[in-house]
Design an enzyme around this catalytic site. Structure first.
Site, PDB file in Angstrom:
ATOM      1  N   GLY A   1      -5.303  -2.240  -1.433  1.00 48.82           N
ATOM      2  CA  GLY A   1      -5.510  -1.035  -2.233  1.00 48.82           C
ATOM      3  C   GLY A   1      -5.867   0.160  -1.364  1.00 48.82           C
TER       4      GLY A   1
ATOM      5  N   GLY B   1      -5.811   3.824  -2.641  1.00 51.67           N
ATOM      6  CA  GLY B   1      -6.636   4.160  -3.803  1.00 51.67           C
ATOM      7  C   GLY B   1      -7.809   5.052  -3.447  1.00 51.67           C
ATOM      8  N   GLN B   2      -8.729   5.255  -4.451  1.00 52.80           N
ATOM      9  CA  GLN B   2      -9.817   6.219  -4.250  1.00 52.80           C
ATOM     10  C   GLN B   2     -10.728   5.802  -3.078  1.00 52.80           C
ATOM     11  OE1 GLN B   2     -12.939   6.386  -7.241  1.00 52.80           O
ATOM     12  NE2 GLN B   2     -13.418   8.520  -6.755  1.00 52.80           N
TER      13      GLN B   2
ATOM     14  N   ASP C   1      -0.939  -1.779   0.670  1.00 52.92           N
ATOM     15  CA  ASP C   1      -0.923  -1.345  -0.734  1.00 52.92           C
ATOM     16  C   ASP C   1       0.415  -1.768  -1.341  1.00 52.92           C
ATOM     17  OD1 ASP C   1      -2.907   1.097  -2.194  1.00 52.92           O
ATOM     18  OD2 ASP C   1      -1.171   0.255  -3.253  1.00 52.92           O
ATOM     19  N   ILE C   2       0.487  -1.676  -2.673  1.00 54.07           N
ATOM     20  CA  ILE C   2       1.696  -2.124  -3.379  1.00 54.07           C
ATOM     21  C   ILE C   2       2.834  -1.115  -3.194  1.00 54.07           C
ATOM     22  CG2 ILE C   2       1.103  -0.965  -5.554  1.00 54.07           C
ATOM     23  CD1 ILE C   2       2.467  -4.558  -5.335  1.00 54.07           C
ATOM     24  N   ARG C   3       2.503   0.106  -2.744  1.00 47.97           N
ATOM     25  CA  ARG C   3       3.517   1.157  -2.566  1.00 47.97           C
ATOM     26  C   ARG C   3       3.414   1.723  -1.160  1.00 47.97           C
ATOM     27  NH1 ARG C   3       0.527   6.042  -3.258  1.00 47.97           N
ATOM     28  NH2 ARG C   3      -1.487   5.705  -4.315  1.00 47.97           N
TER      29      ARG C   3
ATOM     30  N   TYR D   1     -12.347  -4.673 -17.770  1.00 49.19           N
ATOM     31  CA  TYR D   1     -12.687  -4.308 -16.377  1.00 49.19           C
ATOM     32  C   TYR D   1     -14.000  -4.956 -15.980  1.00 49.19           C
ATOM     33  CZ  TYR D   1     -14.302  -1.190 -12.582  1.00 49.19           C
ATOM     34  OH  TYR D   1     -14.771  -0.668 -11.403  1.00 49.19           O
TER      35      TYR D   1
HETATM   36  C1  VAH Z   1     -14.457   3.363 -13.374  1.00 48.39           C
HETATM   37  N1  VAH Z   1     -14.873   4.471 -11.257  1.00 48.39           N
HETATM   38  O1  VAH Z   1     -14.757   4.410 -13.933  1.00 48.39           O
HETATM   39  C2  VAH Z   1     -14.909   3.168 -11.912  1.00 48.39           C
HETATM   40  C3  VAH Z   1     -16.333   2.651 -11.822  1.00 48.39           C
HETATM   41  C4  VAH Z   1     -18.703   2.734 -12.693  1.00 48.39           C
HETATM   42  C5  VAH Z   1     -17.281   3.232 -12.846  1.00 48.39           C
HETATM   43  O2  VAH Z   1     -16.376   1.269 -11.829  1.00 48.39           O
HETATM   44  O3  VAH Z   1     -13.820   2.465 -13.903  1.00 48.39           O
END
Ligand code: VAH
Length: 317
Positions: free
Chosen positions: A8, A11-12, A34-36, A140
């Site tokens: 990743g 990513g950020q 990364d995937i791209r 998540y």
């Molecule tokens: C999100 N930036 O917003 C992440 C993080 C605590 C938030 O895990 O999903």
């Protein structure tokens, strides 16, 4: 000498972790994946296009580059995950199980980014403790709790050196918002420096723990370099740096951009996600066990972010 792999990497977190690791260890010792394909990073060091949910592909990259440590950042964030929870579970869990399996075979150390999203409504709302009930209500958060458990199981059962951080909302200038609930903060800065009003999807008063990316990167590096024999916890440490609600960030930005305006149009999905998380977490275990200390607060982050996004007045030039 063993190399370091970042999944990743575009990513950020990866966009700032890769340069930080390359500055510390040498560009050739840090393999970005990364995937791209990347825009320009490939010129800065080794890069591999990699779907890290495929263990055989990951194994081949680890062998080819002599990887000794994997920073596993590839995952879907909270808001985008809720749009397709089945895919979020597949991506987040298949990639982590592949990383832990390959790490077991090659004796790699692993960094796993958990989140305050690993907590839920039944977790103490203020100063959520390091050891607290974890019943998240987002897919998540469920992948983060399952991930923490898998990581600690890998430490106990296979003796792999796996460590993680429960990160708060991260604010950074290098990448645009990436599907997180806390990404309103990144977007607010970008609107302010381009003289656009910002429509915030979280309501006033929605306080969350946050952290500036330079602190997060330093915390990841310091945790992974600490003598693991002295860690009582591993997956994953609560860490935080500051706490604010959207209107507090807007007020701090307006000190530098007086005409900046924020409107509030609540997105019920992302508001519900934010409200399921604790208002603040207690990071005393990280401070005690490996010396965690944040360097940036709301005022210093705001000035640095605006400067990095090109606001001359804040850049000190
Ligand atoms: C999100 N930036 O917003 C992440 C993080 C605590 C938030 O895990 O999903």
């Amino acid at each position: 000498m063993k190399t370091l792999l970042v999944s990743g990497a575009l990513g950020q977190i990866g966009s700032e972790l890769v340069p930080a690791l390359r500055a510390r260890h040498g560009a050739d010792r840090v393999v970005a994946t990364d995937i791209r394909a990347p825009a320009g990073e490939a010129r800065d060091g080794p890069f591999e296009i990699l779907d890290c949910t495929l263990p055989e592909r990951l194994d081949a990259v680890v062998r080819r580059h002599g990887v000794g440590t994997i920073f596993h950042l590839a995952a879907q964030l909270s808001a985008v995950a809720e749009k397709n929870p089945q895919e979020a579970w597949r991506l987040n869990m298949a990639s982590l199980t592949a990383v832990l399996d390959v790490a077991r075979q090659h004796r790699c150390a692993v960094f796993f980014p958990s989140s305050i999203g690993a907590f839920g409504p039944s977790t103490p709302r203020q100063h959520a403790p390091q050891d607290a009930i974890q019943r998240p209500t987002t897919i998540y958060g469920i992948t983060k709790v399952a991930g923490e458990l898998l990581c600690d199981y890998s430490v106990a059962r296979f003796g792999i050196d796996v460590r993680g951080l429960r990160l708060p909302g991260l604010i950074s200038h290098a990448t645009p918002p990436g599907g997180g609930t806390t990404d309103y903060a990144v977007d607010m800065f970008r609107h302010a420096v381009s003289d656009r009003p910002y429509v915030c999807y979280l309501e006033r008063g929605t306080s969350l723990d946050m952290m500036y990316m330079p602190d997060a990167i330093r915390g990841i590096v310091e945790l992974m370099e600490f003598d693991g024999a002295h860690l009582r916890h591993r997956n994953a440490f609560n860490v935080t740096a500051m706490n604010f609600a959207p209107e507090e960030l807007a007020t701090e930005i307006q000190k530098w951009v007086p005409g900046f305006v924020v409107h509030y149009v609540v997105d019920p999905v992302r508001q519900a996600i934010a409200e399921s998380w604790p208002r603040s977490i207690d990071d005393s275990a990280a401070r005690t066990e490996w010396g965690w200390r944040p360097a940036f607060d709301l005022a210093s982050m705001t000035r640095d972010m605006l400067g990095k996004l090109g606001l001359t007045a804040a850049s000190g030039r």
